[in-house]
Write a protein that holds these residues in place. Structure first.
Motif, PDB file in Angstrom:
ATOM      1  N   ARG A 158       0.822  -1.213   0.000  1.00  0.00           N
ATOM      2  CA  ARG A 158       0.000   0.000   0.000  1.00  0.00           C
ATOM      3  C   ARG A 158       0.856   1.264   0.000  1.00  0.00           C
ATOM      4  NH1 ARG A 158      -4.769   0.833  -2.258  1.00  0.00           N
ATOM      5  NH2 ARG A 158      -6.042   2.379  -1.182  1.00  0.00           N
ATOM      6  N   PHE A 159       1.971   1.252   0.727  1.00  0.00           N
ATOM      7  CA  PHE A 159       2.869   2.405   0.664  1.00  0.00           C
ATOM      8  C   PHE A 159       3.390   2.601  -0.755  1.00  0.00           C
ATOM      9  CE2 PHE A 159       3.005   2.337   5.294  1.00  0.00           C
ATOM     10  CZ  PHE A 159       3.239   3.669   5.623  1.00  0.00           C
ATOM     11  N   ALA A 160       3.761   1.513  -1.415  1.00  0.00           N
ATOM     12  CA  ALA A 160       4.236   1.622  -2.792  1.00  0.00           C
ATOM     13  C   ALA A 160       3.141   2.141  -3.714  1.00  0.00           C
ATOM     14  CB  ALA A 160       4.741   0.259  -3.268  1.00  0.00           C
ATOM     15  N   HIS A 161       1.909   1.702  -3.488  1.00  0.00           N
ATOM     16  CA  HIS A 161       0.772   2.179  -4.280  1.00  0.00           C
ATOM     17  C   HIS A 161       0.644   3.693  -4.192  1.00  0.00           C
ATOM     18  CE1 HIS A 161      -3.424   2.564  -5.667  1.00  0.00           C
ATOM     19  NE2 HIS A 161      -3.624   3.302  -4.593  1.00  0.00           N
ATOM     20  N   HIS A 162       0.952   4.248  -3.019  1.00  0.00           N
ATOM     21  CA  HIS A 162       0.823   5.695  -2.826  1.00  0.00           C
ATOM     22  C   HIS A 162       2.076   6.447  -3.281  1.00  0.00           C
ATOM     23  CE1 HIS A 162      -3.084   5.748  -1.014  1.00  0.00           C
ATOM     24  NE2 HIS A 162      -2.744   4.951  -0.015  1.00  0.00           N
ATOM     25  N   GLY A 163       2.992   5.770  -3.930  1.00  0.00           N
ATOM     26  CA  GLY A 163       4.138   6.449  -4.505  1.00  0.00           C
ATOM     27  C   GLY A 163       5.351   6.567  -3.609  1.00  0.00           C
ATOM     28  N   PHE A 164       5.334   5.932  -2.452  1.00  0.00           N
ATOM     29  CA  PHE A 164       6.495   5.976  -1.566  1.00  0.00           C
ATOM     30  C   PHE A 164       7.636   5.142  -2.141  1.00  0.00           C
ATOM     31  CE2 PHE A 164       3.323   7.372   1.416  1.00  0.00           C
ATOM     32  CZ  PHE A 164       3.999   8.114   2.379  1.00  0.00           C
ATOM     33  N   ASP A 165       8.842   5.647  -2.011  1.00  0.00           N
ATOM     34  CA  ASP A 165      10.022   4.811  -2.191  1.00  0.00           C
ATOM     35  C   ASP A 165      10.164   3.953  -0.936  1.00  0.00           C
ATOM     36  OD1 ASP A 165      10.686   5.936  -4.678  1.00  0.00           O
ATOM     37  OD2 ASP A 165      11.769   7.584  -3.711  1.00  0.00           O
ATOM     38  N   VAL A 166      10.147   2.647  -1.086  1.00  0.00           N
ATOM     39  CA  VAL A 166      10.136   1.728   0.039  1.00  0.00           C
ATOM     40  C   VAL A 166      11.534   1.165   0.262  1.00  0.00           C
ATOM     41  CG1 VAL A 166       9.169  -0.416   0.961  1.00  0.00           C
ATOM     42  CG2 VAL A 166       7.724   1.131  -0.381  1.00  0.00           C
ATOM     43  N   ASP A 167      12.123   1.481   1.414  1.00  0.00           N
ATOM     44  CA  ASP A 167      13.414   0.931   1.809  1.00  0.00           C
ATOM     45  C   ASP A 167      13.220  -0.033   2.972  1.00  0.00           C
ATOM     46  OD1 ASP A 167      14.549   2.556  -0.081  1.00  0.00           O
ATOM     47  OD2 ASP A 167      15.489   3.937   1.340  1.00  0.00           O
ATOM     48  N   THR A 168      14.116  -0.991   3.094  1.00  0.00           N
ATOM     49  CA  THR A 168      14.081  -1.922   4.217  1.00  0.00           C
ATOM     50  C   THR A 168      15.423  -1.909   4.939  1.00  0.00           C
ATOM     51  OG1 THR A 168      14.774  -3.792   2.841  1.00  0.00           O
ATOM     52  CG2 THR A 168      12.390  -3.436   3.114  1.00  0.00           C
ATOM     53  N   PHE A 169      15.364  -2.182   6.239  1.00  0.00           N
ATOM     54  CA  PHE A 169      16.573  -2.285   7.055  1.00  0.00           C
ATOM     55  C   PHE A 169      16.459  -3.550   7.887  1.00  0.00           C
ATOM     56  CE2 PHE A 169      18.876  -1.498  11.063  1.00  0.00           C
ATOM     57  CZ  PHE A 169      20.152  -1.297  10.554  1.00  0.00           C
ATOM     58  N   LEU A 170      17.367  -4.491   7.670  1.00  0.00           N
ATOM     59  CA  LEU A 170      17.345  -5.758   8.391  1.00  0.00           C
ATOM     60  C   LEU A 170      18.214  -5.649   9.633  1.00  0.00           C
ATOM     61  CD1 LEU A 170      16.556  -8.764   8.549  1.00  0.00           C
ATOM     62  CD2 LEU A 170      18.571  -9.257   7.120  1.00  0.00           C
ATOM     63  N   VAL A 171      17.602  -5.890  10.802  1.00  0.00           N
ATOM     64  CA  VAL A 171      18.321  -5.771  12.071  1.00  0.00           C
ATOM     65  C   VAL A 171      19.148  -7.025  12.343  1.00  0.00           C
ATOM     66  CG1 VAL A 171      18.062  -5.444  14.562  1.00  0.00           C
ATOM     67  CG2 VAL A 171      16.581  -4.190  12.983  1.00  0.00           C
ATOM     68  N   VAL A 172      18.520  -8.192  12.337  1.00  0.00           N
ATOM     69  CA  VAL A 172      19.206  -9.449  12.658  1.00  0.00           C
ATOM     70  C   VAL A 172      19.215 -10.339  11.418  1.00  0.00           C
ATOM     71  CG1 VAL A 172      19.185 -11.521  14.114  1.00  0.00           C
ATOM     72  CG2 VAL A 172      18.500  -9.309  15.078  1.00  0.00           C
ATOM     73  N   PRO A 173      20.372 -10.562  10.806  1.00  0.00           N
ATOM     74  CA  PRO A 173      20.429 -11.415   9.617  1.00  0.00           C
ATOM     75  C   PRO A 173      20.196 -12.879   9.985  1.00  0.00           C
ATOM     76  CG  PRO A 173      22.635 -10.777  10.294  1.00  0.00           C
ATOM     77  CD  PRO A 173      21.685 -10.004  11.163  1.00  0.00           C
ATOM     78  N   GLU A 174      19.924 -13.667   8.969  1.00  0.00           N
ATOM     79  CA  GLU A 174      19.585 -15.076   9.185  1.00  0.00           C
ATOM     80  C   GLU A 174      20.636 -15.813  10.005  1.00  0.00           C
ATOM     81  OE1 GLU A 174      18.718 -19.133   6.549  1.00  0.00           O
ATOM     82  OE2 GLU A 174      18.630 -17.156   5.595  1.00  0.00           O
ATOM     83  N   GLU A 175      21.918 -15.548   9.750  1.00  0.00           N
ATOM     84  CA  GLU A 175      22.966 -16.280  10.452  1.00  0.00           C
ATOM     85  C   GLU A 175      23.045 -15.944  11.944  1.00  0.00           C
ATOM     86  OE1 GLU A 175      24.983 -12.731   8.330  1.00  0.00           O
ATOM     87  OE2 GLU A 175      23.408 -14.215   7.911  1.00  0.00           O
ATOM     88  N   SER A 176      22.386 -14.850  12.365  1.00  0.00           N
ATOM     89  CA  SER A 176      22.380 -14.469  13.783  1.00  0.00           C
ATOM     90  C   SER A 176      21.031 -14.706  14.447  1.00  0.00           C
ATOM     91  CB  SER A 176      22.757 -12.984  13.926  1.00  0.00           C
ATOM     92  OG  SER A 176      24.054 -12.733  13.413  1.00  0.00           O
ATOM     93  N   PHE A 177      20.120 -15.391  13.752  1.00  0.00           N
ATOM     94  CA  PHE A 177      18.758 -15.557  14.263  1.00  0.00           C
ATOM     95  C   PHE A 177      18.742 -16.210  15.641  1.00  0.00           C
ATOM     96  CE2 PHE A 177      14.679 -17.806  14.621  1.00  0.00           C
ATOM     97  CZ  PHE A 177      13.774 -16.803  14.286  1.00  0.00           C
ATOM     98  N   HIS A 178      19.605 -17.166  15.879  1.00  0.00           N
ATOM     99  CA  HIS A 178      19.613 -17.884  17.157  1.00  0.00           C
ATOM    100  C   HIS A 178      20.550 -17.251  18.192  1.00  0.00           C
ATOM    101  CE1 HIS A 178      17.032 -20.979  15.524  1.00  0.00           C
ATOM    102  NE2 HIS A 178      17.853 -21.125  14.502  1.00  0.00           N
TER     103      HIS A 178
END
Length: 238
Positions: free
Chosen positions: A20-40
């Motif tokens: 929905r944010f993309a539908h409204h024209g937002f540039d959508v960025d993501t920030f990953l806090v804990v990568p897969e290798e640190s999940f546990h």
């Protein structure tokens, strides 16, 4: 306009909220806090992005506790401070589940384990259904917040507070971003055990989610639209 989604783990897709944010024209960025290798072993050092680069921040859910400094204290305290700076500085924030709990904690509320967890599709009681509809919404949490000073509670159920507003921020306890693909990721990474421990069948929950997701997507679109116009004070059409 730019929106930053904070993904606390590698199985937190944006779902219809990001759509929905993309539908409204937002540039959508993501920030990953804990990568897969640190999940546990998630207590890692994290440098959060510069808030000045964004117009909206959306911190998503997490499998850890927003109160659990012993487990994730290295970045948990940093994110609490970062979100507090965002809200107090007037930046719109849409906090989802863990993300909403962090907002509560950052602004003087608290977060603690709830007497009872919630997993599955649940109706809530909303004072403002044009902003936060009654659902059903998908729940997957074992903690709950106490409201920070100055917050206005919008919705609740007998288990926990479900939504509040403060400044230009909306916090929700449920998961409007959840669809079947997202739930499958959670189940594959340990959620199936938690669902089974709650006395429920993960396969049936996934099938129910597949059946519910089209209607839930429309509810989520309405939630995002109302957040942007009524809480954040933004005009997505501008």
């Amino acid at each position: 306009m730019r929106v930053l989604f904070v993904q606390h783990d590698h199985v937190s897709p944006l779902g219809p909220v990001g759509e929905r944010f993309a539908h409204h024209g937002f540039d959508v960025d993501t920030f990953l806090v804990v990568p897969e290798e640190s999940f546990h072993s998630p207590d890692i050092a994290v440098d959060f992005p510069d808030l000045a680069d964004y117009d909206v921040v959306v911190p998503l859910g997490a499998p850890w506790g927003a109160w659990d400094d012993a487990c994730i204290g290295t970045w948990l305290r940093a994110e609490v401070d970062w979100l507090g700076e965002a809200v107090r500085g007037g930046m719109p924030v849409l906090g989802i589940c863990f993300g909403g709990q962090l907002v509560a904690r950052a602004l003087g509320g608290s977060v603690a384990p709830a007497p009872k967890g919630e997993i599955g599709w649940t109706a809530i009681w909303s004072d403002d259904p044009a902003l936060v509809g009654p659902g059903p919404w998908f729940q997957f949490h074992f903690d709950r917040w106490t409201l920070p000073p100055g917050a206005v509670e919008i919705a609740r159920n007998p288990v926990a507070s479900q939504a509040f507003t403060i400044e230009r921020t909306l916090a929700v306890q449920f998961h409007p971003e959840l669809d079947a693909a997202g739930l499958k990721g959670w189940l594959d990474w340990g959620g199936d055990r938690k669902v089974a421990e709650d006395g429920q069948d993960p396969a049936i929950m996934l099938a129910q989610t597949e059946a519910e997701q089209a209607a839930a997507r429309e509810r989520t679109f309405a939630l995002v639209d109302a957040f942007l116009t009524r809480v954040a004070g933004l005009d997505p059409s501008a």
